[in-house]
Design an enzyme around this catalytic site. Structure first.
Site, PDB file in Angstrom:
ATOM      1  N   LYS A   1       0.817  -1.208   0.000  1.00  0.00           N
ATOM      2  CA  LYS A   1       0.000   0.000   0.000  1.00  0.00           C
ATOM      3  C   LYS A   1       0.852   1.260   0.000  1.00  0.00           C
ATOM      4  CE  LYS A   1      -3.707   2.503   2.037  1.00  0.00           C
ATOM      5  NZ  LYS A   1      -2.973   3.740   1.771  1.00  0.00           N
TER       6      LYS A   1
ATOM      7  N   ASN B   1      -2.592   6.637  -2.025  1.00  0.00           N
ATOM      8  CA  ASN B   1      -2.910   5.951  -3.281  1.00  0.00           C
ATOM      9  C   ASN B   1      -1.822   5.015  -3.739  1.00  0.00           C
ATOM     10  OD1 ASN B   1      -1.408   7.016  -5.785  1.00  0.00           O
ATOM     11  ND2 ASN B   1      -1.821   8.847  -4.583  1.00  0.00           N
ATOM     12  N   CYS B   2      -2.253   3.933  -4.397  1.00  0.00           N
ATOM     13  CA  CYS B   2      -1.319   2.860  -4.734  1.00  0.00           C
ATOM     14  C   CYS B   2      -1.830   1.971  -5.849  1.00  0.00           C
ATOM     15  CB  CYS B   2      -1.055   2.014  -3.507  1.00  0.00           C
ATOM     16  SG  CYS B   2      -2.592   1.439  -2.768  1.00  0.00           S
ATOM     17  N   VAL B   3      -2.942   2.326  -6.499  1.00  0.00           N
ATOM     18  CA  VAL B   3      -3.455   1.467  -7.562  1.00  0.00           C
ATOM     19  C   VAL B   3      -2.711   1.765  -8.859  1.00  0.00           C
ATOM     20  CG1 VAL B   3      -5.472   0.934  -8.967  1.00  0.00           C
ATOM     21  CG2 VAL B   3      -5.708   1.221  -6.515  1.00  0.00           C
TER      22      VAL B   3
END
Lengths: 62, 349, 426
Positions: free
Chosen positions: C63, C241-243
């Protein structure tokens, strides 16, 4: 039907209807369902208008 | 390991047949190397050998394109080469077209790797850079030594089937295929260097030239929408709950086709999004926000539109290559036309 | 504003009875840290693991990655408005545990988050394979909604990093670096002849797992504004954010923003780095227009000759990038943009969703669609089954032998658009 009209213009779409927001182009979760559906109707009416309008170049149906 | 057999294609000038007055020279072949082939042969060392040279006048080739190509290919294949080198043509326009035509035909018809070399403004570059590797050279034959230094090892790599790196690493003219590689400096430092050059009015090279997007002619308007069959297509990733086709959350390798006969509303328990590029919470709660089935059913009932098409098509636009999207659009379009659909509403997120 | 960073080099992490830093080794008392993190009622369990450079270890889904830091002198504390009280940071002295990081993992939504391989071919693409990582594995209480789950894990990572950072509070630094940005007028007096340059940082602000926070403010609710560059070094900007993890900025990236570092490196020599503008990448078109208008307006107001614009993410943010570029160039200010590419697995497609002729100076972090084969690792920390559904994975990504075939976009930080890496494409 898209939110980011500049991308649609760049990639060459001919009939463009601007929508609400990227995660919910044809809705608004902040509103009750009836009002959301009214937004959806208005946008789809624009889409139907776009489909029945002659265009000679890229056109945004505001 | 046996040496690779190389055939070299050159024009009348580099074969020392003659200048412009001999430009109508017909194709001929000779054993071994001729003219600049000597330098290539030396650069190959014990890895490859020029077994034959095919020579053709530039005017003859360009004025008799089809027959000359056939003749030259015949002469080349008679040597049974593993690799073909054409030119380099530097800034000679007709020679560049000939080298490009020969190298492309060798790859296409003989299935043998072939390369050439040209100055970046040679008209042959634009015509052939997407078909074959064109090594960038100087604009005159004075650049022969430098050209051989790059072309010979690159040709060997290609013949051996080794992985080809990015254009800046290998020295070929960018061919539109983006290839990853590790730079010397990190990106932020390259950005500072580039900005300082731009501010000082010095030359700099962008790492990504802006793309050209294609255009299509607008279709005529629908005359009577109340009779029209309308289909829904989306790049917003709406799929039946559980994503039965396992459409990827990003860089989709496929699209899905889903039957909505008897479906009047997309609900939290029946539909969801497979898209990984936006906050999925709203679409998962009510997918009509992306794919407006509910209202179109209402319009169908009220006679405002003729019919909502029985199937909708869906993919995820997130990180999906344009080439993939084009292929899906072509396949979907074909089916929609065959099914008698009059119009499509395409929703994107 | 002037900030000194005191770097304390860490070459190993170990679990021990007493949390401390000694001779470059970071010792951690697991129980103490666990108790600290379990204070959050949304977290049901926390476990820890350690991943070191060169080990046969895969961490997924990742993450966030956070560097432990602590404020030694000057106002405020690290991660202001989030972990510390709101106070203007970026001045005085901050100690850094250089070479160590906290990595958070946990299942938040089905498709998400990235991969860090500590060895093998995948390790070449992520900067975090070179660090000694404390991996924090958080499980939420049952029924926790995604937004709350994301927040709980985000806070757990920051709290763990702050806990480790505090161990460095009284240590003597191995190396001290100094960064200073004076007022606009003062910088002009100092370097009247140097080109004036600013940095425009675009922050991902698109909703769940795509958000960024500035002093605790969700950046999508802010208009474009300005910061001193040193504020980032104290954690003024944190990642939510990490997508498609390849081009999302972790908190580690924000703390070590390479554009800021490389502009400071040339400051006073070849250029005058006057400051930075931060802007967002929202999901409404009106926001995109407004925010880019403000970027251009603030750049003009700063009176700069040139700017570097860094993007975060791809797709619709390509439009924000092009708007920023076009509008700033229209003010007569030269731009260089940093982005990455989605050119397809074969590299043959257009790389960006939007384009403009004024974007003639582009730095690229590489093609994120490139497929890589990550061989099996002896140990996997996290949930390997998610390989099929994380962004960049596809049906069959996870091979029977434990290897993973994925696009580069699944690897944390691989095509970073701050220019953190050497990876590029042509």
């Amino acid at each position: 039907m898209c939110t980011v009209v500049p991308i649609s213009l760049t990639v060459g779409a001919n009939r463009i209807v601007p929508t609400v927001a990227i995660p919910h182009p044809l809705g608004n979760p902040a509103l009750p369902l009836e009002e959301e559906q009214e937004i959806r109707r208005k946008l789809l009416d624009k889409a139907l208008k776009a489909l029945t309008t002659e265009v000679s170049e890229q056109t945004v149906f505001e | 390991m046996a040496k690779f057999r190389v055939v070299h294609y050159i024009n009348q000038f580099f074969a020392q047949v003659g200048g412009e007055e001999k430009a109508d020279h017909r194709p001929e072949s000779r054993e071994g190397f001729v003219g600049p082939g000597m330098a290539f042969n030396a650069a190959f060392g014990d890895k490859a050998e020029i077994v034959g040279t095919v020579i053709c006048g530039d005017s003859y080739f360009n004025e008799n394109l089809e027959t000359a190509t056939k003749e030259v290919l015949g002469l080349i294949s008679s040597f049974k080469p593993d690799l073909v080198i054409a030119g380099p043509a530097f800034n000679a326009g007709r020679y560049g077209m000939a080298c490009g035509t020969v190298a492309a035909a060798v790859e296409r018809e003989l299935d043998i790797p072939a390369i050439t070399g040209m100055y970046k403004e040679n008209p042959g570059v634009d015509s052939f850079k997407k078909d074959i590797y064109i090594i960038e050279t100087k604009n005159s034959a004075a650049g022969m030594r430098d050209a051989v230094k790059v072309m010979a090892p690159f040709a060997l790599k290609l013949a051996a089937g080794e992985e080809i790196g990015a254009s800046v690493e290998e020295g070929y003219i960018p061919n539109g295929i983006r290839v990853n590689f590790f730079e010397e400096k990190r990106g932020s430092e390259r950005a500072v260097d580039m900005l300082l050059a731009k501010l000082a009015g010095k030359p700099f090279t962008t790492e990504f030239p802006m793309p050209d997007f294609d255009r299509v002619e607008p279709k005529p308007a629908i005359v009577d929408i109340s009779k029209a069959t309308i289909a829904l297509v989306t790049s917003g990733g709406i799929v039946p709950k559980g994503n039965p086709d396992r459409i990827e959350s990003s860089s989709a390798s496929k699209y899905g086709k889903y039957d909505i006969e008897g479906v009047f509303d997309l609900t939290e328990s029946t539909y969801e999004t497979a898209h990984g590029g936006y906050d999925p919470v709203y679409a998962n709660l009510d997918a009509d926000r992306v794919l407006p089935v509910d209202i179109l059913r209402e319009y169908e009932k009220d006679g405002k539109i003729g019919k909502l098409h029985r199937y909708f098509y869906s993919t995820t636009g997130n990180g999906t290559a344009v080439a993939s999207a084009k292929a899906y659009a072509a396949a979907i379009g074909k089916e929609l036309v065959a099914d008698g659909v009059d119009a499509v509403i395409l929703t994107s997120t | 504003m002037k900030l000194e960073l005191g770097n304390i080099f860490i070459h190993d992490i170990q679990f021990d009875d007493l949390s401390r830093v000694e001779n470059g080794v970071l010792y951690i008392n697991e129980e103490e840290l666990r108790e600290h993190l379990l204070e959050d009622e949304n977290i049901s369990s926390v476990s820890f693991d350690i991943a070191k450079p060169g080990e046969s270890v895969r961490i997924m889904p990742v993450k966030d990655v956070i560097e432990p830091r602590v404020k030694v002198e000057g106002r405020g504390g690290v991660f202001p408005g989030v972990i510390s009280k709101v106070d203007t940071v970026g001045s005085g002295r901050t100690n850094v545990l250089k070479g160590a990081a906290v990595v958070t993992t946990g299942t938040i939504v089905g498709f998400q988050e990235g991969i860090i391989d500590m060895s093998g071919p995948g390790a070449d693409y992520t900067p975090f394979s070179k660090l000694n990582n404390l991996v924090v594995i958080c499980e939420p209480v049952e029924g926790l909604k995604q937004h709350a789950h994301e927040k709980a894990v985000r806070f757990a990572g920051l709290k763990a990093a702050a806990y480790l950072g505090r161990l460095a509070k009284d240590l003597e630094a191995d190396e001290v670096e100094s960064f200073e940005t004076p007022s606009l007028i003062e910088s002009f007096r100092q370097y009247p002849d140097l080109p004036r340059v600013a940095y425009v940082q675009m922050l991902q602000t698109q909703g769940l797992l795509h958000d960024t926070y500035v002093y605790g403010v969700d950046m999508k609710q802010s208009i474009t504004t300005m910061l001193y560059p040193t504020e980032l070094m104290d954690g003024a900007i944190i990642s939510g954010n990490c997508v498609s993890a390849c081009d999302k900025n972790t908190t580690y990236h924000h703390l070590n923003n390479p554009v800021i570092r490389d502009l400071y490196a040339r400051h006073g020599k070849e250029l005058n780095f006057v400051g930075m503008i931060i802007t967002n990448e929202n999901v409404y078109l009106a926001d995109k227009e407004r925010s880019s208008d403000w970027s251009a307006k603030l750049a003009e107001f700063l009176g700069v000759d040139g700017v570097i614009i860094s993007q975060e993410g791809f797709g619709n943010p390509d439009t924000d990038l092009i708007m920023n570029c076009k509008k700033i160039e229209a003010k007569g200010i030269k731009t260089v943009i940093i982005t990455d590419e989605y050119a397809g697995r074969d590299g043959a497609s257009q790389s960006l969703a939007d384009a403009d002729i004024s974007a003639n100076a582009v730095v690229t972090g590489g093609n994120a669609n490139m497929v890589v084969n990550l061989p099996p690792m002896e140990k996997v920390i996290g949930h390997v089954k998610l390989a099929d559904t994380i962004a960049g994975g596809f049906d069959g990504s996870l091979q029977p032998d434990g290897s993973i075939v994925v696009e580069l976009q699944a690897i944390t930080g691989a095509t970073n658009e701050l220019g953190f890496n050497r990876l590029s494409a042509r």
